[in-house]
Design a protein around this motif. Structure first.
Motif, PDB file in Angstrom:
ATOM      1  N   UNK A  70      24.593  15.667 102.693  1.00 61.49           N
ATOM      2  CA  UNK A  70      24.943  16.876 103.446  1.00 61.49           C
ATOM      3  C   UNK A  70      24.698  18.087 102.576  1.00 61.49           C
ATOM      4  N   UNK A  71      24.321  19.157 103.245  1.00 62.93           N
ATOM      5  CA  UNK A  71      24.116  20.443 102.591  1.00 62.93           C
ATOM      6  C   UNK A  71      24.921  21.477 103.358  1.00 62.93           C
ATOM      7  N   UNK A  72      25.747  22.221 102.640  1.00 64.79           N
ATOM      8  CA  UNK A  72      26.598  23.221 103.271  1.00 64.79           C
ATOM      9  C   UNK A  72      26.448  24.556 102.541  1.00 64.79           C
ATOM     10  N   UNK A  73      26.626  25.624 103.298  1.00 65.71           N
ATOM     11  CA  UNK A  73      26.528  26.975 102.753  1.00 65.71           C
ATOM     12  C   UNK A  73      27.925  27.474 102.414  1.00 65.71           C
TER      13      UNK A  73
ATOM     14  N   UNK B 215      24.898   2.829  97.139  1.00 62.91           N
ATOM     15  CA  UNK B 215      26.205   3.390  96.778  1.00 62.91           C
ATOM     16  C   UNK B 215      26.443   3.479  95.272  1.00 62.91           C
ATOM     17  N   UNK B 216      25.410   3.419  94.462  1.00 66.51           N
ATOM     18  CA  UNK B 216      25.581   3.432  93.003  1.00 66.51           C
ATOM     19  C   UNK B 216      25.409   4.806  92.370  1.00 66.51           C
ATOM     20  N   UNK B 217      24.775   5.747  93.067  1.00 67.08           N
ATOM     21  CA  UNK B 217      24.553   7.080  92.516  1.00 67.08           C
ATOM     22  C   UNK B 217      25.025   8.149  93.498  1.00 67.08           C
ATOM     23  N   UNK B 218      25.708   9.138  92.971  1.00 65.36           N
ATOM     24  CA  UNK B 218      26.178  10.271  93.752  1.00 65.36           C
ATOM     25  C   UNK B 218      25.621  11.533  93.101  1.00 65.36           C
ATOM     26  N   UNK B 219      25.013  12.409  93.900  1.00 62.43           N
ATOM     27  CA  UNK B 219      24.422  13.630  93.354  1.00 62.43           C
ATOM     28  C   UNK B 219      25.090  14.858  93.938  1.00 62.43           C
ATOM     29  N   UNK B 220      25.060  15.920  93.146  1.00 63.05           N
ATOM     30  CA  UNK B 220      25.582  17.210  93.588  1.00 63.05           C
ATOM     31  C   UNK B 220      24.681  18.295  93.028  1.00 63.05           C
ATOM     32  N   UNK B 221      24.228  19.170  93.904  1.00 66.47           N
ATOM     33  CA  UNK B 221      23.463  20.347  93.493  1.00 66.47           C
ATOM     34  C   UNK B 221      24.096  21.571  94.120  1.00 66.47           C
ATOM     35  N   UNK B 222      24.234  22.609  93.317  1.00 64.78           N
ATOM     36  CA  UNK B 222      24.783  23.887  93.763  1.00 64.78           C
ATOM     37  C   UNK B 222      23.756  24.934  93.347  1.00 64.78           C
ATOM     38  N   UNK B 223      23.318  25.777  94.296  1.00 61.52           N
ATOM     39  CA  UNK B 223      22.289  26.748  93.931  1.00 61.52           C
ATOM     40  C   UNK B 223      22.246  27.922  94.884  1.00 61.52           C
ATOM     41  N   UNK B 224      21.612  28.984  94.387  1.00 51.32           N
ATOM     42  CA  UNK B 224      21.354  30.171  95.192  1.00 51.32           C
ATOM     43  C   UNK B 224      19.921  30.062  95.695  1.00 51.32           C
ATOM     44  N   UNK B 225      19.712  29.878  96.996  1.00 50.10           N
ATOM     45  CA  UNK B 225      18.356  29.643  97.520  1.00 50.10           C
ATOM     46  C   UNK B 225      17.411  30.829  97.346  1.00 50.10           C
ATOM     47  N   UNK B 226      17.947  32.031  97.164  1.00 54.29           N
ATOM     48  CA  UNK B 226      17.079  33.197  96.978  1.00 54.29           C
ATOM     49  C   UNK B 226      16.564  33.321  95.543  1.00 54.29           C
ATOM     50  N   UNK B 227      16.907  32.391  94.679  1.00 55.68           N
ATOM     51  CA  UNK B 227      16.436  32.452  93.296  1.00 55.68           C
ATOM     52  C   UNK B 227      17.524  32.908  92.361  1.00 55.68           C
ATOM     53  N   UNK B 228      17.225  33.889  91.556  1.00 58.94           N
ATOM     54  CA  UNK B 228      18.133  34.356  90.517  1.00 58.94           C
ATOM     55  C   UNK B 228      19.350  35.068  91.112  1.00 58.94           C
TER      56      UNK B 228
ATOM     57  N   UNK C 135      28.601  43.143  91.926  1.00 63.61           N
ATOM     58  CA  UNK C 135      27.990  43.006  93.239  1.00 63.61           C
ATOM     59  C   UNK C 135      28.934  42.569  94.338  1.00 63.61           C
ATOM     60  N   UNK C 136      28.349  41.924  95.338  1.00 66.93           N
ATOM     61  CA  UNK C 136      29.093  41.429  96.498  1.00 66.93           C
ATOM     62  C   UNK C 136      28.844  39.932  96.634  1.00 66.93           C
ATOM     63  N   UNK C 137      29.414  39.342  97.666  1.00 70.80           N
ATOM     64  CA  UNK C 137      29.231  37.906  97.900  1.00 70.80           C
ATOM     65  C   UNK C 137      27.763  37.522  97.938  1.00 70.80           C
ATOM     66  N   UNK C 138      27.463  36.321  97.455  1.00 69.75           N
ATOM     67  CA  UNK C 138      26.122  35.736  97.569  1.00 69.75           C
ATOM     68  C   UNK C 138      26.232  34.442  98.353  1.00 69.75           C
ATOM     69  N   UNK C 139      25.228  34.168  99.177  1.00 70.19           N
ATOM     70  CA  UNK C 139      25.154  32.901  99.895  1.00 70.19           C
ATOM     71  C   UNK C 139      24.574  31.845  98.959  1.00 70.19           C
ATOM     72  N   UNK C 140      25.292  30.753  98.769  1.00 69.35           N
ATOM     73  CA  UNK C 140      24.844  29.630  97.952  1.00 69.35           C
ATOM     74  C   UNK C 140      24.878  28.373  98.820  1.00 69.35           C
ATOM     75  N   UNK C 141      24.260  27.304  98.322  1.00 75.45           N
ATOM     76  CA  UNK C 141      24.268  26.013  98.994  1.00 75.45           C
ATOM     77  C   UNK C 141      24.813  24.943  98.057  1.00 75.45           C
ATOM     78  N   UNK C 142      25.489  23.958  98.645  1.00 73.77           N
ATOM     79  CA  UNK C 142      25.878  22.757  97.911  1.00 73.77           C
ATOM     80  C   UNK C 142      25.344  21.562  98.685  1.00 73.77           C
ATOM     81  N   UNK C 143      24.610  20.706  97.986  1.00 72.63           N
ATOM     82  CA  UNK C 143      24.122  19.457  98.561  1.00 72.63           C
ATOM     83  C   UNK C 143      24.747  18.292  97.813  1.00 72.63           C
TER      84      UNK C 143
ATOM     85  N   UNK D  55      24.815  13.880  97.843  1.00 73.45           N
ATOM     86  CA  UNK D  55      24.109  12.712  98.368  1.00 73.45           C
ATOM     87  C   UNK D  55      24.589  11.439  97.716  1.00 73.45           C
ATOM     88  N   UNK D  56      24.537  10.368  98.476  1.00 71.94           N
ATOM     89  CA  UNK D  56      24.933   9.044  97.999  1.00 71.94           C
ATOM     90  C   UNK D  56      23.759   8.106  98.216  1.00 71.94           C
TER      91      UNK D  56
END
Length: 166
Positions: A32-35, A80-93, A65-73, A75-76
């Motif tokens: 899942x990916x959520x904003x 069921x042996x690996x769980x991943x998490x990525x957090x990032x700003x899709x607009x780059x820096x 600044x002000x709020x930035x939109x980020x994403x968290x993804x 995955x399993x």
């Protein structure tokens, strides 16, 4: 040169593991990916997402600044042996200055993690933080006080679950 080769090998390994974790036809109960909003103001905030009993918590404080939109993804893997998490700003820096950050993977032991000051967007490449700017523990990835340069745009961690076959 050896450091660059090690860096390339780690990135290649990460890509291979990521392909195993998030297949093209991934089912919604495995990825899942959520904003979410990253909010400045110097206050500590935590954003959490989970799949089954595995959880990713991203805790941070930032200024400017002000709020930035980020994403968290999250995955399993199919086994069921690996769980991943990525957090990032899709607009780059990000234009925010992070005073602290921590990602925690609950129910896993981290096998790979990296943090970046810039993400690949608009023709730009990922720019990893210097290794001395953050530390990777058994279940956390955390900024290093006095070493972290306040720039964060992406964080990725992959953990081995404690899933045992019966």
């Amino acid at each position: 040169m050896a450091t660059q080769n090690n860096f390339c090998a780690v990135n290649l390994a990460f890509l291979l593991v990521f392909v195993l974790i998030v297949p093209v036809d991934a089912s919604p109960d495995r990825t899942k990916t959520v904003e979410f909003n990253v909010k400045p103001g110097g206050v500590v905030h935590t954003f959490t997402e989970a799949i089954r009993e595995y959880e990713c918590l991203f805790t941070y404080a930032s200024q400017g600044g002000t709020n930035e939109q980020w994403l968290m993804s999250v995955g399993l893997s199919d086994d069921d042996r690996l769980f991943s998490c990525s957090v990032w700003r899709p607009q780059g820096k990000s234009y925010l200055f992070f005073t602290q950050f921590k990602a925690e993977l609950k129910g896993t032991k981290i096998e790979y993690a990296n943090a970046y000051s810039q993400t690949a967007a608009a023709g730009q490449s990922d720019v990893p933080l210097k290794p001395e700017e953050f530390t990777v523990g058994d279940s956390t990835v955390t900024h290093r006080d006095g070493k972290f340069n306040a720039q964060l745009s992406k964080l990725t961690a992959i953990g081995r679950t404690r899933h045992d076959e019966l």
